[in-house]
Design a protein around this motif. Sequence first.
Motif, short mmCIF file in Angstrom:
data_model
loop_
_atom_site.label_atom_id
_atom_site.label_comp_id
_atom_site.label_asym_id
_atom_site.label_seq_id
_atom_site.Cartn_x
_atom_site.Cartn_y
_atom_site.Cartn_z
N HIS A 42 0.83 -1.21 0.00
CA HIS A 42 0.00 0.00 0.00
C HIS A 42 0.86 1.26 0.00
O HIS A 42 0.49 2.27 -0.60
N GLU A 77 -4.71 -0.55 7.61
CA GLU A 77 -3.61 -1.53 7.63
C GLU A 77 -2.89 -1.49 8.98
O GLU A 77 -2.54 -2.53 9.53
N ALA A 113 -9.74 -0.74 1.00
CA ALA A 113 -8.96 -0.81 -0.24
C ALA A 113 -9.87 -0.80 -1.46
O ALA A 113 -9.55 -0.16 -2.47
#
Length: 134
Positions: A42, A77, A113
């Motif tokens: 990411h 995350e 996401a």
Amino acid sequence: MNQPELPPRRFPAIMRRRAASFGYAFRGVAAALRSEIHLQFHAVATVVVIGLGFYFRLSWLEWALVALAVGVVLGLELMNTAVEAVVNLVSPEYHPLAGRAKDVAAGAVLVGAVAALVVGLLIFGPRMWALFVA
């Protein structure tokens, strides 16, 4: 004329504690970046998106949407990493509830996401399409 004695100033101590808390936060982000492959992915995607944003000269609103999407995904995350660490600490052996907690945390990252992907497609999709079709 005598001035009244002022109480000792606590401002510097408060600022030191605030600065230390930022240091702990940056240390946590750095530790997660070193150990979590998905966070690394990411982070690389973020660099690519920022580069594309400059290339395509995004508007302020588009930058705001991209920043929000990136922040949400990276934040999720980091939370997922924290949940996994705590679950591993309190339940080293497999337990169905521990597995569920990890799965739900990972699911939150997936939802974020996918939402970021939609934002990216809406902002960058038409521009990329024009590059490849023209």
